[in-house]
Scaffold this active site. Structure first.
Site, PDB file in Angstrom:
ATOM      1  N   SER A   1       6.871   1.402 -43.205  1.00 12.79           N
ATOM      2  CA  SER A   1       7.320   1.187 -41.830  1.00 12.79           C
ATOM      3  C   SER A   1       7.730  -0.273 -41.632  1.00 12.79           C
ATOM      4  O   SER A   1       8.617  -0.757 -42.331  1.00 12.79           O
ATOM      5  CB  SER A   1       6.223   1.631 -40.853  1.00 12.79           C
ATOM      6  N   TYR A   2       7.090  -1.000 -40.712  1.00 14.64           N
ATOM      7  CA  TYR A   2       7.489  -2.390 -40.515  1.00 14.64           C
ATOM      8  C   TYR A   2       7.324  -3.198 -41.800  1.00 14.64           C
ATOM      9  O   TYR A   2       8.074  -4.139 -42.057  1.00 14.64           O
ATOM     10  CB  TYR A   2       6.660  -3.017 -39.396  1.00 14.64           C
TER      11      TYR A   2
ATOM     12  N   ASP B   1      10.612  12.375 -41.066  1.00 13.26           N
ATOM     13  CA  ASP B   1      10.467  10.972 -40.686  1.00 13.26           C
ATOM     14  C   ASP B   1      11.714  10.540 -39.929  1.00 13.26           C
ATOM     15  O   ASP B   1      12.842  10.880 -40.319  1.00 13.26           O
ATOM     16  CB  ASP B   1      10.277  10.118 -41.940  1.00 13.26           C
TER      17      ASP B   1
ATOM     18  N   HIS C   1       6.390  10.580 -40.481  1.00 14.69           N
ATOM     19  CA  HIS C   1       6.206   9.129 -40.636  1.00 14.69           C
ATOM     20  C   HIS C   1       4.747   8.757 -40.854  1.00 14.69           C
ATOM     21  O   HIS C   1       4.457   7.730 -41.473  1.00 14.69           O
ATOM     22  CB  HIS C   1       6.733   8.396 -39.403  1.00 14.69           C
TER      23      HIS C   1
END
Length: 621
Positions: free
Chosen positions: A133-134, A275, A303
């Site tokens: 993710s980030y 996702d 996700h």
């Protein structure tokens, strides 16, 4: 510019034995503007003393607290195998200095951190990055500006395009951004230092569904207004509706814009069919531009997990990626790309996908639909043998490969105050509702029917029963049909309004059985288009009421085997809330208040307007 340390000529001791782990905590790393970010450095050691040698380095840059990075990587094991692992809080988060405005500083900060690592006496100058993710997005941001010593990335579930699949999508605002803002504010440096403020920010996160019912928010009066940068970011991404330089110039938000400049290094890109973020875009964008090995792994995951199941559907034991398997995949990749070892990661076919489907469609002991599936390796993406096939919409609600004749348009009414509720899909809504077993907005595959436990639902009836949902469905299939690849819907539509949305959803309809007497309508892919952006996203163009427009809705890819006896179904509507913000049908911004109007929308299905979905059909041997 930092100069690379020469690699040690001695064989790594980890080739024959494991190291111990030595940790330096809260090491300051100074950025080019003087701000100091804080990292933990995990180094190979013996008897508690760091080994005086140079090692390949794996870097994790996180916005979620470096002390909680174990789920990203079993970093102690990697150190024992002969890697240095550096875990850093990004700017403005937890122990690092500066202020955090989502994504804007990550390219330069990533570059500076990588080059700082290259100068350390324990580094051999080869740096890899990993994270989800980030933590994946910061990898793309750094790679976009070419740090000399970045050598490999293991990039997981992060966007290639935040404007299209991050905060916004095809002109709409993705409402999952709201609970993300609550989460960021509740873990901001101010909140961590002030327990009263932390509680004030945390409570709205638990009550995200209530705040979704209070939209639009008022600037300066939001639950996250004490965290000025989070509130500024939220309103910026909500109100910057055109695809402008605001979006284009931030490498973390728009890696696609930087692919030509992207560092030519091996990259492993990992995601799931459910996702929100589109990892296959990295594969298609980079594999044609770069010489280095680019790999793609697509599972049936959302996700938030790597399980054998998602939502209400079970894909079988092979679908699960365990923590050990996840770490093994990373070790094979980094051994090949940072140590030049022959692990197969650089020689095996570059694409591995999970083809969903093939199960018996019954309810298993965990109460989930047994949909099944299997892994398959491929040499490219999209699959070269794809036969893109038009399935046409007909006024009676049928879906077939036969073009329509002189048929009447199918019409429905879109009321922004009564939107179609979101049931499944890719938009994940974070919420600290641990005492509840059901998500307030379900994501992943679900039977397409309402449930009063879900946001916006008041009944247990099928979504297809709503008057504002058009349903187009094939007859029961005479043979198994595999659909794998990108999907698009080409519509000819008109509206009584100057602006409206059109949504599309692809569904696998399982036939009825004793466990599911009404069948099971399993969502596979969905998308939307805000009509003011039908000609491009840089400039809005309102519609002329009553005029027929031709346009295309691009949909996320999928891979699914529709079994014999199943039906292929496409639902068309004009809302899907709270995945996407409702369109007021006025040309104005719903999220900023103002009036809304009811629109009568029509899908044209005749000789001159053959509306259809384009499915990537894969021949079955």
């Amino acid at each position: 510019m930092a100069q690379r340390n020469p690699a040690s000529t001695k064989p790594l001791a980890a080739d024959t034995e494991e190291f111990d782990v030595f940790v330096e905590r809260d090491v300051p790393v100074e950025m080019r503007d003087g701000v100091k970010l804080v990292a933990d450095v995990h180094r190979p050691a013996r008897r508690g003393v760091p080994v005086e040698d140079r090692f390949p380095v794996i870097l994790i840059r996180t916005s979620y607290n470096k002390d909680n990075a174990q789920k990203q990587l079993d970093y102690e094991s990697f150190v024992r195998w002969g890697y240095v692992v550096v875990i850093q809080d990004v700017r403005g988060r937890y122990k690092s200095g500066g202020s955090h405005y989502h994504g804007v500083a990550e390219a330069e900060d990533g570059y500076d951190t990588i080059e700082w690592i290259a100068l350390r006496p324990w580094s051999n100058g080869r740096v890899g990055m990993t994270g989800i993710s980030y933590l994946g997005a910061v990898q793309a941001a750094a790679a976009a500006i070419n740090p000399p010593h970045l050598a490999s990335v293991f990039h997981v579930k992060a966007p290639a395009n935040y404007y299209q699949n991050g905060f916004r999508h095809h002109g709409t605002f993705l409402m999952h951004t709201l609970p993300i803002a609550f989460m960021l504010a509740g873990s901001s440096k101010l909140a961590l230092e002030d327990p009263v403020l932390r509680k004030a920010a945390h409570d709205p996160w638990r009550k995200s569904s209530e705040w979704l019912s209070r939209m639009p928010l008022k600037r300066g009066l939001t639950p996250f207004s004490p965290d000025a940068e989070t509130e500024r970011w939220f309103f910026d991404v909500m109100t910057e509706t055109d695809y402008s330089d605001f979006w284009k110039k931030v490498p973390l938000w728009q890696p696609e814009e930087f692919f030509d400049d992207y560092k030519d290094i091996p990259g492993y890109y990992v995601a799931g069919w459910y996702d929100l973020y589109r990892e296959e875009v990295f594969y298609t964008g980079l594999s044609k531009r770069k010489k280095s090995r680019i790999k793609l792994l697509m599972g049936p995951w959302t996700h938030m997990d790597w399980n054998r199941y998602a939502g209400e559907v079970d894909f079988g034991r092979d679908a699960e990626m365990s923590y050990d398997a996840y770490n093994a995949a990373q070790r094979n990749w980094f051994d090949a790309t940072l140590r030049d070892r022959k692990t197969g990661s650089l020689t095996e076919p570059p694409v591995k996908i999970f083809v969903m489907g093939g199960g018996d469609g019954r309810r298993n002991s965990d109460g989930r639909l047994n949909h099944g599936g299997r892994w398959r390796i491929e040499n490219d993406w999209p699959l070269p043998r794809t036969r893109y096939t038009n399935y046409y919409f007909h006024s009676g609600g049928t879906l077939s490969t036969t073009r329509p004749g002189d048929e009447a348009a199918s019409s429905f009414v879109c009321d922004p105050k009564n939107p179609v509720p979101t049931v499944g899909g890719t938009s994940y809504f974070l919420s600290d509702r641990s005492e509840l077993t059901a998500p307030f907005v379900p994501f992943g595959p679900y039977d397409q029917r309402e449930n009063p436990e879900y946001f916006g639902c008041n009944t247990n009836l099928p979504l297809a029963a709503r008057s504002d949902v058009l349903v187009f469905m094939t007859a029961p299939l005479a043979a198994d049909t595999e659909v794998t690849g990108p999907i698009s819907v080409r519509l000819w539509a008109s509206s009584s309004a100057v602006d409206t949305d059109f949504t599309a959803k692809l569904i696998d309809v399982h036939p009825p059985n004793e466990d599911y007497p009404e069948g099971f309508a399993m969502n596979l892919s969905d998308s939307i288009l805000r009509m003011r952006y039908r000609n491009g996203f840089e400039k809005a163009e309102l519609m002329t009421p009553g005029e027929v427009y031709e346009f295309v809705i691009d949909m996320p890819p999928t891979s699914n085997l529709f079994r014999k006896g199943h039906r292929i179904r496409v639902d068309i509507s004009s809302s899907n809330y709270p995945a996407y913000d409702p369109n007021p049908n006025t040309g104005g911004p719903y999220m900023m208040g103002g009036k809304s109007v009811i629109a009568e929308n029509s899908i044209h299905v005749d000789t001159q307007h053959p509306s259809h979905i384009v499915l990537p059909v894969i021949p079955l041997d």
